[in-house]
Design an enzyme around this catalytic site. Structure first.
Site, short mmCIF file in Angstrom:
data_model
loop_
_atom_site.label_atom_id
_atom_site.label_comp_id
_atom_site.label_asym_id
_atom_site.label_seq_id
_atom_site.Cartn_x
_atom_site.Cartn_y
_atom_site.Cartn_z
N THR A 18 8.64 9.36 -4.00
CA THR A 18 7.45 9.47 -3.51
C THR A 18 6.70 8.00 -3.20
O THR A 18 5.87 8.03 -2.43
CB THR A 18 6.55 10.37 -4.41
OG1 THR A 18 7.15 11.56 -4.91
CG2 THR A 18 5.29 10.71 -3.85
N SER A 117 3.79 3.01 -11.82
CA SER A 117 2.20 3.79 -12.00
C SER A 117 1.97 4.13 -13.18
O SER A 117 1.83 3.66 -14.24
CB SER A 117 2.38 4.70 -10.70
OG SER A 117 1.12 5.40 -10.68
N HIS A 118 1.72 5.72 -13.13
CA HIS A 118 1.24 6.17 -14.34
C HIS A 118 2.24 6.56 -15.58
O HIS A 118 2.37 7.13 -16.48
CB HIS A 118 0.66 7.47 -14.08
CG HIS A 118 1.69 8.26 -13.28
ND1 HIS A 118 2.36 8.12 -12.04
CD2 HIS A 118 2.39 9.40 -13.51
CE1 HIS A 118 3.05 8.92 -11.60
NE2 HIS A 118 3.26 9.83 -12.64
N LYS A 130 8.03 -1.48 -5.11
CA LYS A 130 8.07 -0.85 -3.84
C LYS A 130 7.49 -2.00 -2.83
O LYS A 130 7.08 -3.03 -3.47
CB LYS A 130 6.90 0.50 -3.91
CG LYS A 130 5.84 -0.31 -4.00
CD LYS A 130 4.78 1.18 -3.77
CE LYS A 130 3.42 1.05 -4.05
NZ LYS A 130 2.54 2.01 -3.55
N ASP A 282 -5.17 4.27 -14.14
CA ASP A 282 -3.60 4.51 -14.43
C ASP A 282 -2.93 3.00 -14.61
O ASP A 282 -3.75 1.94 -14.68
CB ASP A 282 -2.95 5.39 -13.67
CG ASP A 282 -2.50 4.79 -12.13
OD1 ASP A 282 -3.40 4.07 -11.89
OD2 ASP A 282 -1.47 5.04 -11.77
N ASP A 284 -1.24 1.15 -12.69
CA ASP A 284 -1.16 0.04 -11.74
C ASP A 284 -2.78 0.32 -11.04
O ASP A 284 -3.00 -0.65 -9.99
CB ASP A 284 -0.10 0.29 -10.72
CG ASP A 284 -0.13 1.36 -9.88
OD1 ASP A 284 -0.68 2.39 -10.56
OD2 ASP A 284 0.57 1.72 -8.93
N ASP A 286 -4.37 2.66 -9.38
CA ASP A 286 -4.59 3.26 -8.20
C ASP A 286 -5.13 4.33 -8.64
O ASP A 286 -5.79 5.25 -7.52
CB ASP A 286 -3.32 3.24 -7.34
CG ASP A 286 -2.28 3.73 -7.77
OD1 ASP A 286 -2.23 4.22 -8.99
OD2 ASP A 286 -1.26 3.74 -6.97
N ARG A 287 -4.92 5.15 -9.52
CA ARG A 287 -5.34 6.46 -9.78
C ARG A 287 -6.88 6.46 -10.61
O ARG A 287 -6.93 5.32 -11.33
CB ARG A 287 -4.53 7.44 -10.68
CG ARG A 287 -3.18 7.78 -10.00
CD ARG A 287 -2.22 8.43 -11.00
NE ARG A 287 -1.02 8.81 -10.14
CZ ARG A 287 -0.23 9.69 -10.48
NH1 ARG A 287 -0.65 10.62 -11.66
NH2 ARG A 287 0.85 9.97 -9.88
N GLU A 369 -4.41 15.75 -5.25
CA GLU A 369 -4.59 16.25 -6.57
C GLU A 369 -4.67 15.50 -7.74
O GLU A 369 -4.82 15.63 -8.68
CB GLU A 369 -4.30 17.49 -6.56
CG GLU A 369 -2.84 17.79 -6.06
CD GLU A 369 -1.72 17.06 -7.08
OE1 GLU A 369 -1.78 16.96 -8.30
OE2 GLU A 369 -0.85 16.28 -6.42
N LYS A 381 -4.39 4.11 -2.58
CA LYS A 381 -5.53 4.78 -3.46
C LYS A 381 -6.01 3.75 -4.15
O LYS A 381 -5.31 2.76 -4.79
CB LYS A 381 -5.05 6.00 -4.17
CG LYS A 381 -3.85 5.98 -5.12
CD LYS A 381 -3.41 7.38 -5.46
CE LYS A 381 -2.27 7.38 -6.53
NZ LYS A 381 -0.96 7.38 -5.76
C1 G16 Z 1 2.48 8.79 -6.37
C2 G16 Z 1 2.09 8.65 -4.79
C3 G16 Z 1 1.12 9.84 -4.67
C4 G16 Z 1 1.66 11.19 -5.33
C5 G16 Z 1 2.04 11.09 -6.68
C6 G16 Z 1 2.48 12.35 -7.31
O1 G16 Z 1 1.48 8.17 -7.10
O2 G16 Z 1 1.59 7.51 -4.25
O3 G16 Z 1 0.89 10.00 -3.45
O4 G16 Z 1 0.67 12.21 -5.22
O5 G16 Z 1 2.86 10.03 -7.00
O6 G16 Z 1 3.76 12.47 -6.72
P1 G16 Z 1 4.90 13.40 -7.37
O7 G16 Z 1 4.20 14.73 -7.31
O8 G16 Z 1 5.91 13.29 -6.30
O9 G16 Z 1 5.18 12.93 -8.85
P2 G16 Z 1 1.59 7.10 -8.34
O10 G16 Z 1 0.29 6.85 -8.75
O11 G16 Z 1 2.53 7.50 -9.19
O12 G16 Z 1 1.87 5.77 -7.29
#
Ligand code: G16
Length: 548
Positions: A18, A117-118, A130, A282, A284, A286-287, A369, A381
Site C-alpha cells: 500500500t 509508518s505506524h 518508498k 504516528d 512518520d 503523516d497520520r 479512515e 497525508k
Molecule cells: C498507508 C497508506 C494509506 C493506507 C494505510 C493503511 O498509510 O498510505 O493510504 O490507508 O497505509 O493501509 P492498509 O489498510 O493496506 O494497511 P501509512 O501511514 O502506513 O503510510
C-alpha cells in the site's frame, strides 16, 4: 574513493505494498537487500520518469532503527549512479509530509523516504522504503510495479568503495564523487509552509487565553516539528508536546495514533483536568488522531468537519475544488460535498491514488479512515497539518472539538463507523476467505439477511478519472439499504501473516439517536460480516485484535 559494481542476486518479495516496501528490520539487514531495491529503482527511473543524471534527490526517514545505516548506503549509491545533489534531513530525519514539502519546494526529481509508518520499530520491528515522484507524492503503481519487476532480475548494483560515513548531525555540505550532499534542517521548509496556510495569530491568541492542548508524538519523528510549531511559534506552554523525542524503537510504543494504541493520551483526555484539545501522530508523522475532552473524532468525521469549515482557514478561504476519500472511509464527506456542490471522489486505499486528483485540481482535501488527512499543500497525508487545521477551527469559532462535531452531526446526520482488524491470520487462510467471499458476491445481491437488504455487493474497482488507469480488486463491498456498508479487504502494510480489515458504517439522520454506543449501533452489521465471510471459521480467531 571509487565506483564499484557489486554482483548480487534477486530477493523474492520486493513488491511495494500500500505504501512502499515494508519488511522486518532483519530482512532489510540481509546483505544486498536494500541495495537491490534502490538499484532497481534507479534502473527503472529513466524509462518510467526521465533521466536523473545531475538531478536532485531528497532523502530522509522517520529515524527508526536502521534509518542511520540505510541513509549512508543510499547516499553512496546515489553518488555512484550519477545523481547531482541529495538534500538529506539532518540526522537522516525527514517526516513523510516534510519530505513531500521539500521535494516540491526545491523542485527535486524525487525523494526516497525511509519509514514503516505506524508499524513498530527497533531491531525486531519493521523498516520500510518508498519512492516519491517530483510532485512530492508516492510513486504510482506503474512505477512501483516496474521497480518490483526489475528487482526480480537484478544482478549488479553500483556503490562507492572506500567512503567513510558522512556526519549528518549538523546542517552542512559534502561532496561525494562529484555529487553534492546538503544536510538540511528537517523542520524549516515545513514550518514555513504551515505558517502560510493557517492563522497563527488566532492560534497564538487561543493559547494565550489559557486553552490547553496535549500533543502526543509517540516518541516518533513528529516531536521536533510539533515542538517547533506549537511550543515555539504558537506559544503553547512547554510540555504541551509529550513523547517528543524521536527514538529508534519509539520507546516501545506502537506509534499508531488511534484509541487502541494511544492509550496514554486517551486516559489524559478522559481525566478530570483534561486539556481542551488532544492529538497524536504516528511513526512518520503523516497520520493524526484528534480528540476533544473525553471525545473521540473518527478520521472520517474529521475529514467531513474540516471540509465543511474549510473557508475559516486562510489557506482554504477560496473554497475547495473537491474532496477525495478512500473507499472504506465513511460517506460523511460525501454529504458535505453535496451541500457545497463540489466533486467527491472515492478511491482505493493508498494515498498514491489521490495524487492525480490533487495535481489536476479536482480535489483540495483528502482523507482516509486509517487516520490520514491531507490537502493539496503536499502530496502526502499530513498529521500535524490536520492538527493545526483543528486548532485553527477552534480558534476561529470559539467552539470545542465536541461542539464542532455534534453540530456537524445535527446538520448532516451521523455516520456511525468502526474498523475491526483481524490480525495474524495465516496468509493462505486469509486468501481463501477473500476468494470465497468474492465467489459468493453474485448470490448475495438482493438477499435480505437478518433484516438487512443487500442492495449491491461487489469488488471495488477504480478508474482514475485523470489518466484512465484501472485498479481492480480493491475491496469487497456489501451495500445495504439505508446507507449502511460492510467492506472487507486485506491490509497491504503488514509484515507478518495477513490482517483482515472489516469496515462497518451505518447512517443515522435523527439527532435523538446520535449519542448511542458505536459498537451497539453496528452490532447487526458485525454479525452480518461474520455470517457472510465466515471470519471466525477461516481465520481461526475469536475476536478482532484491534477495534477502532
Ligand atoms: C498507508 C497508506 C494509506 C493506507 C494505510 C493503511 O498509510 O498510505 O493510504 O490507508 O497505509 O493501509 P492498509 O489498510 O493496506 O494497511 P501509512 O501511514 O502506513 O503510510
Amino acid at each position: 574513493m571509487s565506483v564499484a559494481s557489486v554482483r548480487t542476486q534477486p530477493f523474492a518479495g520486493q513488491r511495494p505494498g500500500t505504501s512502499g516496501l515494508r519488511k522486518k528490520v532483519t530482512v532489510f539487514q540481509q546483505p544486498h537487500y536494500l541495495e537491490n531495491f534502490v538499484q532497481a529503482l534507479f534502473d527503472i527511473l529513466p524509462s518510467q520518469v526521465g533521466e536523473f543524471s545531475g538531478a536532485t534527490l531528497v532523502l530522509g526517514g522517520d529515524g527508526r532503527f536502521h534509518n542511520r545505516v540505510a541513509v549512508q548506503t543510499i547516499l553512496r549509491m546515489a553518488a555512484a549512479n550519477g545523481w547531482g545533489r541529495v538534500l538529506v534531513g539532518q540526522g537522516g530525519w525527514l517526516s513523510t509530509p516534510a519530505a513531500s514539502a521539500v521535494i516540491r519546494r526545491h523542485r527535486a526529481f524525487g525523494g526516497i523516504i525511509l519509514s514503516a509508518s505506524h508499524n513498530p520499530g527497533g531491531p525486531d520491528g519493521d523498516f520500510g522504503i518508498k519512492y516519491n515522484i517530483g510532485n512530492g507524492g508516492p510513486a504510482p503503481e506503474k512505477i512501483t510495479e516496474a521497480i518490483y519487476a526489475r528487482s526480480q532480475t537484478i544482478d549488479v548494483y553500483r556503490s562507492l568503495d572506500g567512503v567513510a560515513d558522512l556526519d549528518l548531525s549538523q546542517p552542512g555540505r559534502f561532496e561525494l564523487e562529484g555529487m553534492a550532499v546538503e544536510v538540511i534542517d528537517p523542520v524549516a521548509d515545513y514550518a514555513e509552509l504551515m505558517e502560510s496556510l493557517f492563522d497563527f495569530d488566532a492560534m497564538r491568541a487561543w493559547f494565550a487565553a489559557g486553552h490547553r492542548m496535549r500533543f502526543d508524538a509517540m516518541s516518533a519523528i513528529c516531536g521536533p516539528y510539533a515542538r517547533a510549531i506549537l511550543e515555539g511559534q504558537l506559544g503553547a506552554p512547554a510540555g504541551t508536546v509529550v513523547n517528543g523525542e524521536p527514538l529508534e524503537d519509539f520507546g516501545g510504543h506502537h506509534p499508531d495514533p488511534n484509541p487502541a494504541h494511544a492509550q496514554e493520551l486517551m486516559a489524559a483526555m478522559a481525566a478530570a483536568d483534561a486539556p481542551d484539545f488532544g492529538a497524536a501522530s504516528d511513526g512518520d508523522a503523516d497520520r493524526n488522531m484528534v480528540l476533544g475532552r473525553d471525545f473521540v473524532v473518527t478520521p472520517s468525521d474529521s475529514l467531513a468537519v474540516m471540509a465543511a469549515h474549510a473557508t475559516l482557514v486562510p489557506g482554504y478561504r477560496a473554497g475547495l475544488a473537491g474532496i477525495a476519500r478512500s473507499m472504506p472511509t465513511s460517506c460523511a464527506a460525501d454529504a458535505v460535498a453535496r451541500a457545497l456542490g463540489i466533486e467527491c471522489h472515492e478511491t482505493p486505499t493508498g494515498w498514491k491514488f489521490f495524487g492525480n486528483l490533487l495535481d489536476a485540481g479536482r480535489a483540495t482535501l483528502c482523507g482516509e479512515e486509517s487516520y490520514g488527512t491531507g490537502s493539496s499543500h503536499v502530496r502526502e497525508k499530513d498529521g500535524l497539518w490536520a492538527v493545526l487545521f483543528w486548532l485553527n477551527l477552534q480558534a476561529a469559532t470559539g467552539q470545542s472539538v465536541e461542539q464542532l462535531v455534534r453540530a456537524h452531526w445535527t446538520r448532516f446526520g451521523r455516520h456511525y463507523y468502526s474498523r475491526h482488524d483481524w490480525e495474524g491470520i495465516p496468509t493462505d487462510r486469509a486468501d481463501a476467505l477473500m476468494a470465497e467471499l468474492r465467489g459468493r458476491l453474485p448470490s448475495l445481491v438482493g438477499q435480505t439477511l437478518d433484516g438487512l437488504h443487500l442492495a449491491q455487493a461487489d469488488d471495488f474497482a477504480y478508474t482514475d478519472p485523470v489518466d484512465g488507469s484501472l485498479s481492480s480488486r480493491q475491496g469487497v463491498r456489501l451495500l445495504i439499504d439505508g446507507g449502511a456498508r460492510v467492506v472487507f479487504r486485506l491490509s497491504g502494510t503488514g509484515t507478518e501473516g495477513a490482517t483482515l480489515r472489516v469496515y462497518l458504517e451505518r447512517y443515522e439522520a435523527e439527532p435523538a439517536r446520535h449519542n448511542l454506543p458505536v459498537q451497539q449501533v453496528l452490532a447487526p452489521l458485525i454479525a452480518l460480516a461474520d455470517q457472510v465471510a465466515g471470519i471466525r471459521r477461516h481465520g481461526g480467531l475469536d475476536a478482532p485484535a484491534v477495534i477502532t
